[in-house]
Write an enzyme that holds these catalytic residues in place. Sequence first.
Site, PDB file in Angstrom:
ATOM      1  N   HIS A  60      -3.446  -5.501   2.281  1.00  0.00           N
ATOM      2  CA  HIS A  60      -3.163  -5.726   3.688  1.00  0.00           C
ATOM      3  C   HIS A  60      -3.846  -7.046   4.029  1.00  0.00           C
ATOM      4  O   HIS A  60      -4.360  -7.727   3.160  1.00  0.00           O
ATOM      5  CB  HIS A  60      -3.788  -4.616   4.542  1.00  0.00           C
TER       6      HIS A  60
ATOM      7  N   CYS B 293       0.806  -1.222   0.000  1.00  0.00           N
ATOM      8  CA  CYS B 293       0.000   0.000   0.000  1.00  0.00           C
ATOM      9  C   CYS B 293       0.846   1.283   0.000  1.00  0.00           C
ATOM     10  O   CYS B 293       1.407   1.622  -1.029  1.00  0.00           O
ATOM     11  CB  CYS B 293      -0.990  -0.054   1.157  1.00  0.00           C
TER      12      CYS B 293
HETATM   13  N1  GLN Z   1      -2.113   6.836   2.358  1.00  0.00           N
HETATM   14  C1  GLN Z   1      -2.238   5.985   1.213  1.00  0.00           C
HETATM   15  C2  GLN Z   1      -3.599   6.056   0.546  1.00  0.00           C
HETATM   16  O1  GLN Z   1      -4.594   6.380   1.187  1.00  0.00           O
HETATM   17  C3  GLN Z   1      -1.893   4.559   1.590  1.00  0.00           C
HETATM   18  C4  GLN Z   1      -2.817   3.973   2.618  1.00  0.00           C
HETATM   19  C5  GLN Z   1      -2.394   2.626   3.117  1.00  0.00           C
HETATM   20  O2  GLN Z   1      -1.204   2.315   3.211  1.00  0.00           O
HETATM   21  N2  GLN Z   1      -3.372   1.816   3.491  1.00  0.00           N
HETATM   22  O3  GLN Z   1      -3.726   5.797  -0.625  1.00  0.00           O
END
Ligand code: GLN
Length: 242
Positions: free
Chosen positions: A189, A93
């Site tokens: 995740h 992510c």
């Molecule tokens: N901040 C990033 C987004 O919202 C990644 C979020 C995350 O790692 N879940 O796209």
Amino acid sequence: MKLTIGHLYPDLLNLYGDTGNIQCLKKRLQWRGIEAEVIPCQSGSRVDFDRLDLVLLGGGPDREQELACGQLKEIRRDFEAYVRENGTVLAVCGGYQLLGNYYRTGVKTLEGLGILNIYTEWEPKRLVSNIILKSPLCPEPVTGFENHGGRTNIGDHSPLGRVLYGYGNTEESGYEGVLYKNVVATYLHGPLLPKNPAICDYLLERALKKKYGENAHLQPLSDRLEHIANHSIVARYYTSLW
Ligand code: GLN
């Protein structure tokens, strides 16, 4: 045999159980009698890529991602060289986004490492869902959870998989993640690896072969409970596959 796993900036990038990926890598090595060392590289500490066989870069909210971005700039050359020389990486992510050219949030543009020729742009609708993929890395569907505002354009890169359920890189492309050299980059995740042991073993085997030669391989594990869990999730969200 022994593998050393570097967990980059766990104090900043660690969402939705990403540290479970480290536990899984470690356990699946130990179950096969292979030694596993984990080095948590907190922000501000030195990262010695020469010592690392596998690197995990997790996810994080935009604010933590910005802090991590500053840290990553300091190690950019070494990280690039590590990937060029076939070092193994799992980026999840926020970590996935930072491997690219840039991540444009709602308010600013974070410059990425440019290791992947991809870019990410934020949109107000968050893409939050359980997600199921068909990937060349796994015989059974890959399952996980996604929660991101960023949409990632992967250009000419190969994806990690095709989306069967959920959103993926963008709402429209139908693809998720990137596979590049020995890098697996993904929005999943979950944590990803305990749910999808074949991806864990793919990463471990890439790292073992780089260190000990092409003959090095992993003994199979039963993964009975993991298969049951996988079938149950796939049946819940993508019944027509079974
Ligand atoms: N901040 C990033 C987004 O919202 C990644 C979020 C995350 O790692 N879940 O796209």
